[in-house]
Design a protein around this motif. Sequence first.
Motif, PDB file in Angstrom:
ATOM      1  N   LEU A 131       0.811  -1.223   0.000  1.00  0.00           N
ATOM      2  CA  LEU A 131       0.000   0.000   0.000  1.00  0.00           C
ATOM      3  C   LEU A 131       0.841   1.269   0.000  1.00  0.00           C
ATOM      4  O   LEU A 131       0.305   2.364  -0.084  1.00  0.00           O
ATOM      5  CB  LEU A 131      -0.978  -0.026   1.181  1.00  0.00           C
ATOM      6  CG  LEU A 131      -2.036  -1.150   1.045  1.00  0.00           C
ATOM      7  CD1 LEU A 131      -2.790  -1.352   2.345  1.00  0.00           C
ATOM      8  CD2 LEU A 131      -3.014  -0.868  -0.079  1.00  0.00           C
ATOM      9  N   GLY A 132       2.176   1.154   0.100  1.00  0.00           N
ATOM     10  CA  GLY A 132       3.051   2.304  -0.065  1.00  0.00           C
ATOM     11  C   GLY A 132       3.592   2.889   1.225  1.00  0.00           C
ATOM     12  O   GLY A 132       2.874   3.018   2.200  1.00  0.00           O
ATOM     13  N   LYS A 133       4.907   3.268   1.207  1.00  0.00           N
ATOM     14  CA  LYS A 133       5.509   3.769   2.446  1.00  0.00           C
ATOM     15  C   LYS A 133       4.955   5.130   2.856  1.00  0.00           C
ATOM     16  O   LYS A 133       5.026   5.513   4.021  1.00  0.00           O
ATOM     17  CB  LYS A 133       7.037   3.779   2.376  1.00  0.00           C
ATOM     18  CG  LYS A 133       7.649   4.465   1.190  1.00  0.00           C
ATOM     19  CD  LYS A 133       9.149   4.137   1.099  1.00  0.00           C
ATOM     20  CE  LYS A 133       9.709   4.502  -0.266  1.00  0.00           C
ATOM     21  NZ  LYS A 133      11.028   3.985  -0.515  1.00  0.00           N
ATOM     22  N   ILE A 134       4.382   5.871   1.913  1.00  0.00           N
ATOM     23  CA  ILE A 134       3.776   7.157   2.271  1.00  0.00           C
ATOM     24  C   ILE A 134       2.480   6.924   3.073  1.00  0.00           C
ATOM     25  O   ILE A 134       1.952   7.827   3.714  1.00  0.00           O
ATOM     26  CB  ILE A 134       3.525   8.015   1.002  1.00  0.00           C
ATOM     27  CG1 ILE A 134       3.159   9.462   1.339  1.00  0.00           C
ATOM     28  CG2 ILE A 134       2.465   7.407   0.101  1.00  0.00           C
ATOM     29  CD1 ILE A 134       4.239  10.266   1.997  1.00  0.00           C
ATOM     30  N   PHE A 135       1.984   5.681   3.066  1.00  0.00           N
ATOM     31  CA  PHE A 135       0.786   5.337   3.854  1.00  0.00           C
ATOM     32  C   PHE A 135       1.145   4.460   5.063  1.00  0.00           C
ATOM     33  O   PHE A 135       0.320   3.712   5.567  1.00  0.00           O
ATOM     34  CB  PHE A 135      -0.251   4.643   2.967  1.00  0.00           C
ATOM     35  CG  PHE A 135      -0.675   5.512   1.803  1.00  0.00           C
ATOM     36  CD1 PHE A 135      -1.520   6.593   2.003  1.00  0.00           C
ATOM     37  CD2 PHE A 135      -0.184   5.279   0.529  1.00  0.00           C
ATOM     38  CE1 PHE A 135      -1.873   7.422   0.949  1.00  0.00           C
ATOM     39  CE2 PHE A 135      -0.533   6.108  -0.534  1.00  0.00           C
ATOM     40  CZ  PHE A 135      -1.379   7.179  -0.322  1.00  0.00           C
ATOM     41  N   THR A 136       2.392   4.562   5.512  1.00  0.00           N
ATOM     42  CA  THR A 136       2.816   3.860   6.732  1.00  0.00           C
ATOM     43  C   THR A 136       2.179   4.550   7.934  1.00  0.00           C
ATOM     44  O   THR A 136       2.241   5.780   8.059  1.00  0.00           O
ATOM     45  CB  THR A 136       4.361   3.930   6.871  1.00  0.00           C
ATOM     46  OG1 THR A 136       4.945   3.378   5.692  1.00  0.00           O
ATOM     47  CG2 THR A 136       4.837   3.158   8.075  1.00  0.00           C
ATOM     48  N   ALA A 137       1.580   3.758   8.819  1.00  0.00           N
ATOM     49  CA  ALA A 137       0.905   4.335   9.994  1.00  0.00           C
ATOM     50  C   ALA A 137       1.912   4.945  10.954  1.00  0.00           C
ATOM     51  O   ALA A 137       3.009   4.429  11.126  1.00  0.00           O
ATOM     52  CB  ALA A 137       0.114   3.243  10.708  1.00  0.00           C
ATOM     53  N   MET A 138       1.521   6.053  11.587  1.00  0.00           N
ATOM     54  CA  MET A 138       2.323   6.698  12.626  1.00  0.00           C
ATOM     55  C   MET A 138       1.443   6.857  13.861  1.00  0.00           C
ATOM     56  O   MET A 138       0.287   7.279  13.743  1.00  0.00           O
ATOM     57  CB  MET A 138       2.813   8.072  12.163  1.00  0.00           C
ATOM     58  CG  MET A 138       3.761   8.028  10.970  1.00  0.00           C
ATOM     59  SD  MET A 138       5.233   7.014  11.226  1.00  0.00           S
ATOM     60  CE  MET A 138       6.169   8.018  12.349  1.00  0.00           C
ATOM     61  N   PRO A 139       1.966   6.536  15.061  1.00  0.00           N
ATOM     62  CA  PRO A 139       1.101   6.493  16.245  1.00  0.00           C
ATOM     63  C   PRO A 139       0.819   7.870  16.865  1.00  0.00           C
ATOM     64  O   PRO A 139       1.231   8.173  17.965  1.00  0.00           O
ATOM     65  CB  PRO A 139       1.887   5.604  17.211  1.00  0.00           C
ATOM     66  CG  PRO A 139       3.308   5.821  16.830  1.00  0.00           C
ATOM     67  CD  PRO A 139       3.326   6.064  15.351  1.00  0.00           C
ATOM     68  N   LEU A 140       0.126   8.709  16.101  1.00  0.00           N
ATOM     69  CA  LEU A 140      -0.322   9.985  16.655  1.00  0.00           C
ATOM     70  C   LEU A 140      -1.508  10.483  15.841  1.00  0.00           C
ATOM     71  O   LEU A 140      -1.777   9.981  14.749  1.00  0.00           O
ATOM     72  CB  LEU A 140       0.803  11.029  16.669  1.00  0.00           C
ATOM     73  CG  LEU A 140       1.192  11.744  15.378  1.00  0.00           C
ATOM     74  CD1 LEU A 140       1.980  12.995  15.715  1.00  0.00           C
ATOM     75  CD2 LEU A 140       2.064  10.860  14.504  1.00  0.00           C
ATOM     76  N   GLY A 141      -2.205  11.476  16.395  1.00  0.00           N
ATOM     77  CA  GLY A 141      -3.322  12.085  15.671  1.00  0.00           C
ATOM     78  C   GLY A 141      -4.607  11.296  15.782  1.00  0.00           C
ATOM     79  O   GLY A 141      -4.605  10.095  16.012  1.00  0.00           O
ATOM     80  N   ASP A 142      -5.701  12.013  15.657  1.00  0.00           N
ATOM     81  CA  ASP A 142      -7.013  11.365  15.645  1.00  0.00           C
ATOM     82  C   ASP A 142      -7.870  12.131  14.650  1.00  0.00           C
ATOM     83  O   ASP A 142      -8.208  13.272  14.914  1.00  0.00           O
ATOM     84  CB  ASP A 142      -7.641  11.440  17.048  1.00  0.00           C
ATOM     85  CG  ASP A 142      -8.905  10.575  17.153  1.00  0.00           C
ATOM     86  OD1 ASP A 142      -9.241   9.914  16.147  1.00  0.00           O
ATOM     87  OD2 ASP A 142      -9.531  10.570  18.213  1.00  0.00           O
TER      88      ASP A 142
END
Length: 589
Positions: A131-142
């Motif tokens: 799905l692409g590294k630009i769509f890698t999840a980051m553990p912040l934000g809501d």
Amino acid sequence: MDTGSDGMSQDGVRKLQTATREKLRKFNSLRGREVQGGEFWDVVVVTAVDESQREAYELQISEKVGRKELPLGIQYKVFSDPPGSKIGNGGSTLYALQQLDDTYDKTLGKLRVILIHAGGFSQRLPSASALGKIFTAMPLGDPLYQMLELKLAMYVDFPSHMKPGVLVTCADDIELYSIAEDTRVRFDKPGFTALAHPSPLSIGTTHGVFVLDSPEKSAQSEMENSSCLRFLHKPSIRKMQECGAVRKRQGGCLSLSDSEFVYTDSTYYVDFETVKTLLGLLKELGPLHCEIDAYGDFLQALGPKATIEYTSNTANVTKEERGLVEIRRKIFHLLQGTPLNVILLNNSKFYHVGTTSEYLFHLTEDVALRSELGLLSSAFSVNLENSEGSTGCCVMYSVLDPSCSVGAGSVVEYSRLGAGASVGKGSIMSSCLVSPGLSVPDAVFMHSLWVNHQDRTGCVTVVFGINDDLKRSVEAPAHAESLKLFGYSLAKCLSRWGLEKEVLRFSGDSSCSCSLWNACLFPVCSDQQSSFSSSLEMLQAVLSSSTFSLPKDTELMSMQECLQSKNLEEMLKFRTGLYNDIRQRRLNS
């Protein structure tokens, strides 16, 4: 990698945290609303390596816009490289500019564009491959951030202080910086303007290094503007010293403690007149048949002390293709004399998150990045907070039974874990459906992908050791025993599974070399749960020196084949199911 977490003063740390939180606050205020002209980018461009990746990116961006996770009222574009040879991020830059010109024609000269390079198959972080590294999840934000939101947040101040032109950046790094309240990062000069970060000399050997035109100062201010005499690409320490790139630390607010340092590259801006020069360059070069580097091949041509000698130095090129030296010479002659301005961000940090080990470290152990960005241990997830024995890990976009445990240093994303399931230390679980009671060992990578296989949909769970080298290759299957899977020879693994090496198939055409990336080792199953269980049993057989036999006539696929036949709709459907479940449970709690 990060440049200088240990040497940053407490004051510098505090300023960096404050500046970063302010950028996140500002970006959060833009999410899901129509932005005004000049308030944000006019166009956000993401590059893809081929049409299938372009389709995956477009689908995900449209879902994000639909869920109001991005600023609205601006254009999001995904441009794919042309079919054929790999052209590198420099080639991608040229083709993306051409597609912008085709799309916007005369209005392009009025637009502020960010161009994010996100093509490639992410072999060093395979959870980002489909799905692409630009769509890698980051553990912040809501709602939860992915790298796309994080990049846009960190550059949120740029568009309003920028003349029309293009900002070029990559999908797998994070730059944090602070500047004095009364100053701005301005992109308003002709030519190229690059951001520069103080770095130890060892970091300079793997990055671009600027030779500045300014005298040594004590770097008292957080930001300085300078012009650059020349740019060195991955130079030796001796070369940096000979060319005058090495600076001596004289106090000030530098974000590292080394007595000597260099300024290294990250992101750069190109004004519109220079964009026109680059469009002319593509016309002159014609169809590209080799990889061009958007940093080494463009920036080395710039500055009054640039010389043509670099064009024939192919020491840093992974694969020397015909015509590369000639193309570099054309680039040099066309860009020679173009100014290279540098913005020195003296209180800044550069983080790279492109490999499994970097990803695990930055998301679970890196105290500095956690405090700077406000990273969470559990983000947009259900029930981990209640579970026992889950400290020092990171869980994102997942639903876990309260009786699960996740070991220190592990990342679980986009997954569902049943009652009593456990994940060991230092592992990555991505897009997995884990049956109750299953136990995942330490230091493994497991990732489930939906595929279209022989006219029906199936699921494959790839499993590797965290430290396995997926790119290491041998010339022929006969030498495959020297490849290591989970730290064991591939021959040993195959014998545990009753697959002798004559049976082992490598995907790709016959001219391809053989690697773990294209070794057909993973069973195609009818559903996600049995796919995960089968691959886990194969892993456990190797680790416990027992045997495991797959059912007769089981089809085996490689990671490479999974990507070629990936079923995006099924993958995103699973994520949507998680999204709805998490939202619903939150409402009910």
